[in-house]
Motif scaffolding. Structure first.
Motif, PDB file in Angstrom:
ATOM      1  N   SER A  19       0.822  -1.208   0.000  1.00 12.61           N
ATOM      2  CA  SER A  19       0.000   0.000   0.000  1.00 12.61           C
ATOM      3  C   SER A  19       0.856   1.259   0.000  1.00 12.61           C
ATOM      4  N   THR A  20       0.477   2.203  -0.847  1.00 14.21           N
ATOM      5  CA  THR A  20       1.162   3.489  -0.862  1.00 14.21           C
ATOM      6  C   THR A  20       0.866   4.293   0.406  1.00 14.21           C
ATOM      7  N   LEU A  21      -0.136   3.870   1.181  1.00 10.97           N
ATOM      8  CA  LEU A  21      -0.429   4.561   2.435  1.00 10.97           C
ATOM      9  C   LEU A  21       0.752   4.492   3.402  1.00 10.97           C
ATOM     10  N   LEU A  24       3.572   7.536   2.148  1.00  7.12           N
ATOM     11  CA  LEU A  24       3.046   8.854   1.786  1.00  7.12           C
ATOM     12  C   LEU A  24       4.198   9.798   1.481  1.00  7.12           C
ATOM     13  N   ASP A  29      -0.296  15.085   2.567  1.00  9.47           N
ATOM     14  CA  ASP A  29      -0.911  13.757   2.557  1.00  9.47           C
ATOM     15  C   ASP A  29      -0.930  13.155   3.958  1.00  9.47           C
ATOM     16  N   ARG A  33      -4.364  12.212   5.995  1.00  7.96           N
ATOM     17  CA  ARG A  33      -4.708  10.792   6.049  1.00  7.96           C
ATOM     18  C   ARG A  33      -4.354  10.067   7.349  1.00  7.96           C
ATOM     19  N   LEU A  52      -4.703   5.056   8.817  1.00  9.59           N
ATOM     20  CA  LEU A  52      -4.477   5.794   7.580  1.00  9.59           C
ATOM     21  C   LEU A  52      -5.705   5.637   6.689  1.00  9.59           C
ATOM     22  N   ASP A  53      -6.196   6.755   6.150  1.00  8.12           N
ATOM     23  CA  ASP A  53      -7.368   6.756   5.278  1.00  8.12           C
ATOM     24  C   ASP A  53      -6.922   6.617   3.826  1.00  8.12           C
ATOM     25  N   GLY A  54      -7.389   5.557   3.174  1.00  3.03           N
ATOM     26  CA  GLY A  54      -6.982   5.302   1.797  1.00  3.03           C
ATOM     27  C   GLY A  54      -7.964   5.778   0.748  1.00  3.03           C
ATOM     28  N   TYR A  57      -6.868   7.537  -2.633  1.00  2.65           N
ATOM     29  CA  TYR A  57      -5.416   7.665  -2.737  1.00  2.65           C
ATOM     30  C   TYR A  57      -4.880   6.602  -3.698  1.00  2.65           C
ATOM     31  N   ALA A  60      -3.444   2.857  -2.805  1.00  2.00           N
ATOM     32  CA  ALA A  60      -3.701   2.560  -1.388  1.00  2.00           C
ATOM     33  C   ALA A  60      -4.076   1.088  -1.215  1.00  2.00           C
ATOM     34  N   LYS A  64      -8.996   1.620   4.432  1.00  2.17           N
ATOM     35  CA  LYS A  64      -8.310   2.088   5.631  1.00  2.17           C
ATOM     36  C   LYS A  64      -7.252   1.072   6.018  1.00  2.17           C
TER      37      LYS A  64
END
Length: 129
Positions: A19-21, A24, A29, A33, A52-54, A57, A60, A64
Motif C-alpha cells: 500500500s502506498t499509504l 506517503l 498527505d 490521512r 491511515l485513510d486510503g 489515494y 492505497a 483504511k
C-alpha cells in the motif's frame, strides 16, 4: 532468532509494499490521512497506534489501514470509538501460512466495541478492503 527476525522483517516489507499509504510522499498527505489512536490521559505508553485513510489515494489498495506496535511484554487493547462497526481484518501477510511472526495472527479487532487487541512485542497491521 536471527532467522525469525529476518522473516518478520520481510513480512513487514511486504506489508509496506502492499500500500502506498505506508509510503506517503508529502506532509499534506500525512496530515490529511494519518490519525493517531491511543492518545491522551488514558494512553498506553508502550503502544503506537494509528489509522491511515486510503479513500481516493492512488495505490492505497485498502479503504483504511490501521497499524499497531506493542513494545510491552504483555498484550494490550486499544479502543477507537470512531472505528466501531467497521470491518478491519488482519493484513493478509499476517495470516499467510508462511508468516514470520505467528503472534501477529493472534491480534483481533472487535467491531462492536471498536477495540484492537495486540499481542506483546508485535507489530500488526489491520486493513479494510
Amino acid at each position: 532468532e536471527i532467522g525469525w527476525t529476518r522473516d518478520v522483517f520481510r513480512d513487514l516489507m511486504k506489508i509496506r509494499q502492499s500500500s502506498t499509504l505506508l509510503r506517503l510522499k508529502t506532509a499534506d498527505d500525512i496530515k490529511a490521512r494519518l490519525k493517531f489512536l491511543n492518545t491522551g490521559s488514558a494512553q498506553e505508553p508502550t503502544v503506537l497506534a494509528a489509522v491511515l485513510d486510503g479513500a481516493g489515494y492512488p495505490g492505497a489498495n485498502f479503504q483504511k489501514l490501521a497499524y499497531f506496535v506493542n513494545v510491552d511484554k504483555v498484550a494490550h487493547t486499544v479502543g477507537a470509538n470512531a472505528l466501531k462497526g467497521q470491518a478491519f481484518a488482519l493484513h493478509p501477510v499476517h495470516v499467510a501460512a508462511g508468516a514470520g511472526d505467528k503472534r501477529a495472527a493472534q491480534a483481533v479487532f472487535d467491531s462492536a466495541t471498536g477495540t484492537f487487541s495486540v499481542p506483546p512485542r508485535t507489530a500488526v497491521v489491520f486493513v479494510v478492503n
